[in-house]
Scaffold this motif. Structure first.
Motif, PDB file in Angstrom:
ATOM      1  N   ALA A  39      39.882  41.325  47.468  1.00 52.54           N
ATOM      2  CA  ALA A  39      40.620  41.531  48.714  1.00 52.54           C
ATOM      3  C   ALA A  39      42.113  41.695  48.441  1.00 52.54           C
ATOM      4  N   SER A  42      42.727  45.141  46.958  1.00 56.69           N
ATOM      5  CA  SER A  42      42.595  46.168  47.992  1.00 56.69           C
ATOM      6  C   SER A  42      43.844  46.211  48.880  1.00 56.69           C
ATOM      7  N   THR A  43      44.341  45.042  49.264  1.00 60.00           N
ATOM      8  CA  THR A  43      45.541  44.977  50.100  1.00 60.00           C
ATOM      9  C   THR A  43      46.758  45.473  49.328  1.00 60.00           C
ATOM     10  N   ALA A  46      46.707  49.226  49.130  1.00 59.45           N
ATOM     11  CA  ALA A  46      47.133  49.823  50.406  1.00 59.45           C
ATOM     12  C   ALA A  46      48.650  49.726  50.567  1.00 59.45           C
ATOM     13  N   ALA A 157      49.477  46.934  55.507  1.00 61.45           N
ATOM     14  CA  ALA A 157      48.394  46.862  54.515  1.00 61.45           C
ATOM     15  C   ALA A 157      47.509  45.650  54.791  1.00 61.45           C
ATOM     16  N   ASN A 160      45.629  46.180  58.293  1.00 59.78           N
ATOM     17  CA  ASN A 160      44.584  47.200  58.256  1.00 59.78           C
ATOM     18  C   ASN A 160      43.412  46.827  57.349  1.00 59.78           C
ATOM     19  N   ASN A 161      43.600  45.869  56.447  1.00 60.06           N
ATOM     20  CA  ASN A 161      42.543  45.475  55.518  1.00 60.06           C
ATOM     21  C   ASN A 161      41.837  44.181  55.903  1.00 60.06           C
ATOM     22  N   ARG A 164      37.979  44.449  55.909  1.00 61.97           N
ATOM     23  CA  ARG A 164      37.537  44.793  54.563  1.00 61.97           C
ATOM     24  C   ARG A 164      37.688  43.585  53.629  1.00 61.97           C
ATOM     25  N   ASN A 165      38.758  42.808  53.807  1.00 59.77           N
ATOM     26  CA  ASN A 165      38.988  41.640  52.963  1.00 59.77           C
ATOM     27  C   ASN A 165      37.934  40.564  53.202  1.00 59.77           C
TER      28      ASN A 165
END
Length: 186
Positions: A39, A42-43, A46, A157, A160-161, A164-165
């Motif tokens: 996570a 990914s962040t 972004a 970031a 928006n994540n 997903r996180n």
């Protein structure tokens, strides 16, 4: 006739269940940490896509704590690499984003507005911001600055994540449970 004499129950596979549960308990913290790391990456990715120029290189991740059943991590600006990276996120001077907390602006605003930046301290492209170029008492040129607008990259970031996180952590734990169960299904 006694009530238990009509049937008997034998439970098989308890050893396997005990082993599976022990594996899950032992591996849960590591799986959670793996999910948190995914996570964070990914962040950070972004944020890097959203960040301007050299600020991209200041975006880092780290696990802060993974003891006692708690896993904590962060995505952050390494200000030792790009000292002004946080100012890019929140803005400066009269243009700072107080994030809805009026008292916060005191902490983020320069003590003297305007301030002056020697032309040698910024690239020539700084002229595109439209600040007045002034000549100091020493005859040298300075940009007169009252602030720069924020260009958020970390907050969007992270925002928006969010889903997903959460899914990254859930996926890592689910994969660990499937592996502990030994059959690839949960």
């Amino acid at each position: 006739m006694a009530p238990n004499s009509l049937f008997s129950v034998e439970v098989k596979g308890l050893d396997h269940l005990d082993q599976t549960l022990a594996l899950i308990i032992d591996n849960l913290p590591g799986a959670a940490e793996t999910g948190i790391e995914n996570a964070l990456r990914s962040t950070a990715d972004a944020a890097i896509r959203l960040a301007p120029g050299p600020v991209k290189g200041a975006i880092k991740i780290e696990i802060l704590n993974s003891e006692g059943g708690v896993v904590q991590g962060r995505v952050y600006n390494d200000t030792s690499e790009v000292p002004w990276s946080s100012y890019t996120e929140f803005g400066t001077g009269v243009k700072v984003d107080n994030e809805g907390v009026d008292e916060a602006i005191v902490l983020k605003r320069a003590t003297k507005i305007p301030w002056y930046i020697h032309v040698s301290m910024v690239p020539a492209s700084f002229a595109r911001y439209g600040y007045p170029l002034v000549t100091g008492l020493n005859g040298e040129k300075y940009w007169e600055v009252d602030g720069m607008y924020p260009k958020p990259y970390m907050k969007p970031a992270a925002f928006n994540n969010r889903e997903r996180n959460v899914q990254s952590v859930a996926d890592a734990i689910s994969a660990m449970i499937r592996e502990a169960n030994g059959n690839g299904t949960s």
